[in-house]
Scaffold this motif. Structure first.
Motif, mmCIF file in Angstrom:
data_model
loop_
_atom_site.group_PDB
_atom_site.id
_atom_site.type_symbol
_atom_site.label_atom_id
_atom_site.label_comp_id
_atom_site.label_asym_id
_atom_site.label_seq_id
_atom_site.Cartn_x
_atom_site.Cartn_y
_atom_site.Cartn_z
ATOM 1 N N GLN A 77 0.982 -22.111 18.873
ATOM 2 C CA GLN A 77 1.695 -21.367 19.911
ATOM 3 C C GLN A 77 1.355 -19.880 19.821
ATOM 4 O O GLN A 77 1.492 -19.262 18.771
ATOM 5 C CB GLN A 77 3.206 -21.576 19.758
ATOM 6 C CG GLN A 77 4.020 -21.120 20.957
ATOM 7 C CD GLN A 77 5.493 -21.479 20.817
ATOM 8 O OE1 GLN A 77 5.991 -21.655 19.706
ATOM 9 N NE2 GLN A 77 6.190 -21.604 21.923
ATOM 10 N N THR A 78 0.905 -19.311 20.924
ATOM 11 C CA THR A 78 0.555 -17.890 20.923
ATOM 12 C C THR A 78 1.819 -17.040 20.948
ATOM 13 O O THR A 78 2.906 -17.522 21.290
ATOM 14 C CB THR A 78 -0.303 -17.537 22.152
ATOM 15 O OG1 THR A 78 0.476 -17.759 23.335
ATOM 16 C CG2 THR A 78 -1.565 -18.393 22.203
ATOM 17 N N GLU A 79 1.656 -15.771 20.603
ATOM 18 C CA GLU A 79 2.795 -14.851 20.630
ATOM 19 C C GLU A 79 3.347 -14.710 22.046
ATOM 20 O O GLU A 79 4.552 -14.562 22.250
ATOM 21 C CB GLU A 79 2.371 -13.474 20.096
ATOM 22 C CG GLU A 79 2.121 -13.429 18.609
ATOM 23 C CD GLU A 79 3.364 -13.768 17.786
ATOM 24 O OE1 GLU A 79 4.493 -13.587 18.284
ATOM 25 O OE2 GLU A 79 3.193 -14.230 16.656
ATOM 26 N N PHE A 80 2.458 -14.781 23.016
ATOM 27 C CA PHE A 80 2.874 -14.648 24.403
ATOM 28 C C PHE A 80 3.801 -15.802 24.808
ATOM 29 O O PHE A 80 4.848 -15.602 25.429
ATOM 30 C CB PHE A 80 1.629 -14.609 25.304
ATOM 31 C CG PHE A 80 1.933 -14.489 26.760
ATOM 32 C CD1 PHE A 80 2.430 -13.316 27.297
ATOM 33 C CD2 PHE A 80 1.732 -15.565 27.609
ATOM 34 C CE1 PHE A 80 2.720 -13.206 28.652
ATOM 35 C CE2 PHE A 80 2.017 -15.466 28.960
ATOM 36 C CZ PHE A 80 2.508 -14.280 29.481
ATOM 37 N N LYS A 81 3.412 -17.031 24.422
ATOM 38 C CA LYS A 81 4.228 -18.201 24.765
ATOM 39 C C LYS A 81 5.549 -18.195 24.005
ATOM 40 O O LYS A 81 6.593 -18.562 24.542
ATOM 41 C CB LYS A 81 3.446 -19.490 24.474
ATOM 42 C CG LYS A 81 2.329 -19.753 25.469
ATOM 43 C CD LYS A 81 1.640 -21.077 25.193
ATOM 44 C CE LYS A 81 0.545 -21.359 26.222
ATOM 45 N NZ LYS A 81 -0.160 -22.625 25.938
ATOM 46 N N PHE A 82 5.496 -17.784 22.735
ATOM 47 C CA PHE A 82 6.731 -17.700 21.949
ATOM 48 C C PHE A 82 7.700 -16.701 22.572
ATOM 49 O O PHE A 82 8.906 -16.947 22.665
ATOM 50 C CB PHE A 82 6.391 -17.305 20.506
ATOM 51 C CG PHE A 82 7.604 -17.094 19.638
ATOM 52 C CD1 PHE A 82 8.410 -18.158 19.256
ATOM 53 C CD2 PHE A 82 7.951 -15.821 19.203
ATOM 54 C CE1 PHE A 82 9.538 -17.959 18.466
ATOM 55 C CE2 PHE A 82 9.063 -15.609 18.412
ATOM 56 C CZ PHE A 82 9.853 -16.690 18.043
#
Length: 965
Positions: free
Chosen positions: A236-241
């Motif tokens: 999971q990318t930081e953007f999605k998190f």
């Protein structure tokens, strides 16, 4: 003024009993450790008040330095203190970020200097002496707990230690200590367990520093701190998190807000709007009729339609990209308590004072410099400090929403249990070099004394294992280890000729070491450029610069590779000037690609890459300027030096040196207008100057007098002309040339100039052997006195060719450079030692002109390319060989031997080459094209035979014998 300083202080009575006497009535150094939001800034104002009380007006030669780790804090303090202290005659000056020139002149007239550790360090490194530093009477350190920051802590530590060392040096040199003004340190920090160590570090020899620790119990509004951890998978990318946290905000606000205003900090401007939209759909706030009416009136005044809709739900957002009027309306609505929830970026925590009952930090990662990274401890504490409204609340809550893996880290940070350690040992080599350049350190003894003045020394004695020392060592053993560490770094500096050490271990800095300190260059970068060959092209220099340590924080992300590969190689698009082989797969290749895209004016349709490019160029300007000066201090590197000067200018202009977008350098001309001018064929300053002003306005779609203004600015740019003349002083090894630089629009520049007063040109002359013949910077102000500049220069004969290159490089403008090739005349053949060189063939491409990045030979017919020339083929028709005349064009000269050749050489011994050469000269039947007087001088120099001077005497026609019919 005294009353105005204290009128907003929330718990003055408590401080009065604890700190007021020491701050206001003594000059003792002072360290205060208190929770964020408890009014620590007033401590600084008390210290300033003390200094003003003790110093007679008008406070000449009295300077106060305020140092904070982030620019936003500096800006906030500047605005505040300019308003507070300006009316009583104190001049404030803010110094942050990279500046083109030294700010010494500006701060000479400032009383309060507001700066960051990095800026103060870089400025003091560049000063020739410590005269300004010696005037500092009060040194204020905000957020001193950044000492533990691995990248920035060492700079703060070194700056403070430098100030301490300068002060102790003044005391040593002064016969009477009373004549030396004392330097006072006042430092404030968030809650930390070892504040006493900082107080010990800041203590002077006379008296220990006062250490005041204020715990949470004395905070005017009691603060509850909550850290919530949420699962985040590796994929999971930081953007999605960050997006998933939007849907958890509602429950957090319902749990902790208690129907009072809540402030939610988000990572990006876009994230602020997204989170506000999600909350407006998920949550319903109980609003009174009066609140709804006031919100309706505020909404009607907003220009942002989306914000207008959200406001009616009791939700709003706030960031620096909004209209100023909209921001003011939202701030006012939130302050009076009508707005239940406000979403904002972290910049609000630094600039605008909007306290709330509940503060939520949605994700501990934020978008900075084009990438997601952790908030610094200072950022976190600043945001938490917004929790609590003293006029309304007795308690407040701060909630941090982070990943499950980092939850414990933030719990420890908020509890103040994280011990402050030094990070100086990781950057010791750069800082030792800087102190040697500044003469703070002159020998091993002083180096050890300097080490003892650092926070590293204090902590190494108490926690030696953290610094790689054995835990069983006593004080003597730890000092010995620090000495060993110090000597190792000094030897590293000495091995690369950055410093010189004599047998007595006294240090002196070299030119290379001084350049490293002045330009703030990492030691690993200096080591990398020591491998330079000296023949590097622009392409190779860009590749080397892309690998510098200064760009280590630039990361290559997977989603960027497609765009970068398209910039590198694409048949259907404009691509970079020097494409790289293969796909973009490393950080260095990304940096290289972004540098070339910016210089080539290729648009980058990606916000993160644009941010990275800005970061690269901020450091790149400094690195390229250092590289040009570094190469100027070395030998056998004319081509690399020429290209480094060109590259440094390219970085400043953000254009290639052969760019068609020269108009982009003019005021009022941006990217779109520059493209329009290029499409219209206006690709040089000369073409812009020649075009009609009305026609230019049609091209740019602008109204008069825009065209006149553009032409006027081009008209008043400096225009240079080079004139080279060889003096009649001939020898076989040296030629004397006269170089004249003319300012062709000298008269026009007397009244108005487009270039700055600091603009200069660099005259660089080099030969075919890659030797620098001459280099000098010439200011426009010098040329403006008479309109020209002349210099007589000796040119030593090169082995490869008699050609040399003369280059005039503008410091700030692409499109003004002048380059010229010249061929010097020498007597006799070339010699190397005891051997004679006749028509030597070049075996490699080292004698290339690399001004435009791609190899090109110096424009001269004398450079033999290894192929058979037309003359050689003609000679072979007659069974002869080529003669040894140095004619520029053998087809047009007056020598028959240049067309038909001379007799083949006889087989002779090696030691008779010179005799063969003389015999060859005698065998020629052609008459030399050299004028008679010049030929006479040559004969007198090279031949001992008697010359019949009567052949050169002018005889009138009446006395001349009649010619036979």
């Amino acid at each position: 003024q005294f009353r105005s300083i204290f009128k907003e202080f929330p718990y003055f009575n408590y401080v009065q009993s604890k700190a007021l006497d020491d701050l206001l009535y003594t000059d003792r150094n002072f360290v205060i450790c208190a929770p964020t939001g408890s009014g620590k800034t007033v401590m600084f104002e008390l210290a300033i008040t003390r200094l003003l009380m003790e110093t007679p007006m008008p406070w000449l030669n009295t300077k106060i330095v305020y140092m904070a780790p982030i620019k936003a804090l500096c800006s906030q303090r500047f605005d505040d203190w300019k308003e507070k202290f300006g009316p009583i005659g104190l001049n404030c000056k803010e110094l942050t970020g990279d500046t083109e020139m030294d700010d010494l002149f500006e701060i000479q007239h400032a009383h309060i200097i507001i700066t960051t550790p990095e800026k103060w360090d870089s400025m003091t490194r560049r000063w020739r002496d410590n005269s300004i530093v010696q005037l500092v009477r009060l040194f204020l350190i905000d957020e001193v707990h950044i000492l533990k920051d691995e990248s920035r802590g060492a700079t703060l530590e070194v700056v403070v230690s430098r100030m301490k060392t300068v002060q102790s040096s003044l005391l040593r040199l002064s016969e009477s200590h009373d004549t030396v003004s004392s330097l006072r340190f006042v430092a404030v920090s968030a809650t930390i367990p070892n504040a006493e160590d900082i107080a010990e570090w800041l203590s002077d020899g006379k008296m220990p520093a006062v250490c005041l620790k204020i715990d949470e119990d004395h905070r005017p509004v009691k603060l509850r701190k909550v850290v919530l951890g949420f699962p985040c998978s590796d994929s999971q990318t930081e953007f999605k998190f960050d997006l998933t946290l939007n849907y958890k905000i509602t429950s957090v606000i319902q749990t902790y807000a208690e129907q009072k205003p809540a402030l939610v900090f988000c990572a990006t401007r876009k994230g602020v709007q997204q989170a506000a939209s999600v909350l407006a759909k998920d949550a319903k706030f109980l609003l009174s009729i009066e609140q709804k009416q006031r919100l309706q009136r505020s909404a009607n005044s907003l220009k942002d339609a989306k914000l207008r809709d959200l406001l009616m739900y009791g939700v709003a957002y706030h960031h620096a990209g909004m209209e100023l009027s909209d921001r003011k309306i939202i701030e006012g609505t939130f302050t009076v308590g009508d707005l239940p929830v406000l979403f904002t970026t972290s910049t609000l925590a630094m600039g605008v004072n909007l306290p709330a009952h509940l503060v939520v930090i949605k994700s501990t990662m934020h978008y900075a410099g084009g990438m997601f990274q952790e908030y610094s401890e200072t950022d976190i504490l600043q945001m938490i400090g917004r929790a609590g409204r003293p006029q309304f609340d007795t308690t407040a809550t701060a909630v941090i929403m982070t990943r499950l893996s980092t939850r414990d880290k933030y719990i420890q940070m908020l509890s103040g249990a994280d011990i402050i350690e030094s990070s100086l040992h990781r950057h010791l080599v750069e800082h030792l070099n800087a102190e040697i350049v500044l003469h703070t350190i002159t020998d091993v003894t002083v180096a050890l004394e300097w080490i003892r003045s650092t926070f590293l020394y204090i902590r190494a004695l108490k926690n030696p294992t953290h610094y790689g020392f054995s835990s069983g060592l006593d004080k003597t053993g730890i000092e010995a280890k620090l000495q060993e560490l110090c000597l190792k770094n000094l030897n590293d500096l000495s091995s690369f000729d950055l410093i010189r050490m004599d047998k007595a271990n006294n240090f002196t800095s070299t030119e290379t070491g001084r350049l490293m300190a002045w330009y703030y260059i990492a030691f690993d970068t200096v080591k990398q450029f020591f491998t330079i060959k000296g023949t590097e092209t622009l392409d190779e220099l860009v590749t080397m610069i892309s690998s510098c340590t200064e760009f280590l924080d630039v990361k290559l992300r997977t989603n960027e590779k497609k765009i970068l590969n398209s910039l590198n190689r694409d048949k259907n698009k404009i691509t970079i000037r020097f494409p790289m082989e293969g796909k973009i797969k490393t950080r260095e290749m990304k940096v290289n690609c972004l540098i070339q895209a910016q210089l080539g004016c290729i648009p980058i349709q990606d916000f993160t890459l644009t941010q990275d490019t800005g970061k690269i160029f901020r450091s790149g300007i400094r690195v390229t300027r250092w590289l040009a000066d570094f190469l100027a201090s070395r030998k056998n590197n004319f081509y690399a030096l020429l290209n480094s000067l060109v590259l440094a200018k390219c970085f400043r202009c953000k254009l290639w040196e052969n760019s068609l977008h020269v108009s982009k350098q003019l005021e009022k001309i941006g990217v779109s207008l520059s493209n329009a001018m290029v499409n219209a064929g206006l690709t040089s300053f000369k073409k812009i100057e020649d075009i009609n002003a009305r026609e230019l306005e049609l091209i740019l779609n602008r109204h008069p007098p825009f065209g006149n203004q553009i032409k006027e600015s081009v008209l008043h740019l400096p225009k240079y002309e080079l004139d080279i003349e060889q003096l009649a002083k001939y020898s076989d090894t040296l030629a004397e040339i006269l170089v004249t630089i003319k300012l062709t629009n000298f008269e026009q520049l007397q009244t108005k100039r487009t270039a700055s007063d600091f603009h200069y040109v660099t005259l660089l002359i080099g030969d075919a052997d890659n030797q620098v013949i001459f280099k000098q910077k010439i200011m426009d102000s010098v040329l403006l006195k008479t309109g020209n500049w002349t210099k007589k220069i000796e040119v030593r004969r090169a082995v490869r060719s008699e050609d040399f290159s003369i280059n005039l490089i503008s410091s700030d403008y692409v499109g003004l450079d002048v380059q010229q090739a010249y061929t010097a005349f020498y007597l006799g053949p070339k010699t190397l030692g005891s051997k004679m060189i006749v028509n030597q063939k070049l075996k490699d491409d080292s004698s290339l002109s690399t001004y435009h990045g791609s190899p090109q030979r110096l424009p001269s017919s004398k450079i033999n390319t290894g192929g058979k020339s037309k003359q050689e083929n003609d000679c072979r028709k007659y069974g002869n060989r080529e003669c040894n005349h140095h004619c520029k064009n053998k087809d047009e000269c007056g020598h028959d031997c240049c067309k038909t050749g001379v007799s083949p050489k006889l087989e002779m011994k090696r030691d008779s080459k010179f005799s063969l050469y003389l015999a060859d000269l005698r065998s020629r039947n052609s008459v030399s094209s050299v004028p008679p007087v010049k030929r006479l001088k040559m004969q007198m120099l090279n031949q001992s035979q008697n010359v019949d001077l009567t052949q050169f005497v002018f005889t009138p026609k009446s006395l001349m014998p009649a010619l036979p019919r």
